[in-house]
Scaffold this active site. Structure first.
Site, PDB file in Angstrom:
ATOM      1  N   GLY A 114       0.797  -1.229   0.000  1.00  0.00           N
ATOM      2  CA  GLY A 114       0.000   0.000   0.000  1.00  0.00           C
ATOM      3  C   GLY A 114       0.824   1.272   0.000  1.00  0.00           C
ATOM      4  N   HIS A 168     -16.894  11.614 -10.516  1.00  0.00           N
ATOM      5  CA  HIS A 168     -16.758  12.015 -11.916  1.00  0.00           C
ATOM      6  C   HIS A 168     -15.582  12.980 -12.089  1.00  0.00           C
ATOM      7  CE1 HIS A 168     -18.323  16.087 -11.339  1.00  0.00           C
ATOM      8  NE2 HIS A 168     -19.129  15.540 -10.447  1.00  0.00           N
TER       9      HIS A 168
END
Ligand code: COA
Length: 221
Positions: free
Chosen positions: A74, A141
Site C-alpha cells: 500500500g 466524476h
C-alpha cells in the site's frame, strides 16, 4: 481469460485480502489462477489458513513470461521501489477489477491498478497505474488519481478531485469537489479535505489541517 498464473506481491494484510478478491476475479474469468504470494518474510502467512502460500521472496523472484503480478503493497514509496525491481526483471502487473466493482464506461483505469469489492469509478475519471482502491471507496466524476496512489477503504473522492502521483489516502477520508493533492502527500484517516494539499504534506482531521510540512526528499520526488 489470460493464460499463466497470478502472483500476489506482498503478504501483509492487503495481500491476504487479495487472496480472496483474486479468487473471485479468477472465477469471473478476469485473472489467471492464483499460484501464491511473494514476500521477503518467508513466515508472513504463518498462523493463517489459506489455500495458497508464499512461493518466493521479492528479492529473488524471477517472473515467468505469463505471470501476472498483483501489487499488494500500500505505501506508495515502497510500491514504486518493488515495482521497479520486478519490472526490471520483466514482471508484468495485472489490472484487477473485482466483479462487484462498478466502473463508468467513460472512465480509464491504468495497468496494474486494483479495484477491490464494491469500489466505484465514475464518469470520465482517470485512474493511473498501480493504484490501489480498497473496498467501498468511491472515485467521483472527472477525478484524476496519479500513479501508485493508494486509497484505503471507504474513501470518498468527490467530483473533479485531483491526486498527483504517490498519494496515500487513509481510511474514511473525504475530499471535497475539485480539491488538488500534491505528489507524495498523505491524507490521514477520517480527514475532510476542503483545500489544496501541497506535495509531500501530511494532513489529518476534519477539517484537515497540516500535521507537518513537506520533508525535503518527498517534495523532490
Ligand atoms: C495522519 C497519519 C498519517 C499520521 O501518522 P503519524 O505521522 O504516525 O502521526 P501520529 O500517530 O504520531 O499522530 C500525531 C498526532 O496527530 C493525531 N492524529 C494522527 N492521525 C490522526 C487522524 N487521522 N485524525 C485525527 N488525529 C490524528 C494523533 O492523535 C497525534 O496527536 P497528539 O500529538 O496530540 O498525540 C496517520 O495517523 C493516519 O491517519 N494514517 C492513515 C491510516 C489508515 O487509514 N490506514 C489504512 C490502511 S489499514
Amino acid at each position: 481469460m489470460e493464460k499463466g498464473r497470478t502472483v500476489i506481491v506482498g503478504a501483509g494484510g492487503f495481500g491476504r485480502e487479495l487472496i480472496t478478491w483474486a479468487g473471485d476475479a479468477h472465477l469471473a474469468g478476469r485473472l489467471p489462477p492464483l499460484a501464491g504470494l511473494i514476500d521477503d518474510a518467508p513466515g508472513a502467512l504463518d498462523g493463517f489458513d489459506y489455500p495458497v502460500g508464499i512461493i518466493g521472496s521479492i528479492a529473488d523472484f524471477a517472473p515467468q513470461p505469463d505471470d501476472r503480478l498483483l501489487m499488494a503493497i500500500g505505501t506508495p514509496r515502497v510500491k514504486a521501489a518493488v515495482a521497479g525491481l520486478l519490472g526490471d526483471r520483466g514482471g508484468r502487473f495485472a489490472t484487477m477489477i473485482h466483479p462487484t466493482a462498478v466502473i463508468a464506461g467513460s472512465a480509464r483505469i491504468g495497468e496494474g491498478t486494483i479495484l477491490c469489492p464494491l469500489s466505484l469509478v465514475s464518469a470520465d475519471a482517470a485512474v493511473g497505474r498501480l493504484v490501489s482502491v480498497n473496498a467501498l471507496s468511491s472515485i467521483g466524476h472527472d477525478v484524476r488519481v496519479g500513479d501508485r496512489s493508494t486509497l484505503s477503504a471507504h474513501v470518498d473522492l468527490t467530483g473533479g478531485v485531483s491526486l498527483a502521483e504517490d498519494v496515500m489516502v487513509g481510511t474514511g477520508a473525504k475530499l471535497l469537489p475539485r480539491v488538488k493533492v500534491g505528489a507524495g502527500a498523505t491524507i490521514g484517516a477520517g480527514s475532510v479535505v476542503y483545500r489544496t494539499v501541497g506535495p509531500g504534506r501530511s494532513v489529518y482531521a476534519a477539517p484537515a489541517r497540516t500535521l507537518r510540512a513537506a520533508q525535503p526528499d518527498s517534495a523532490a520526488r
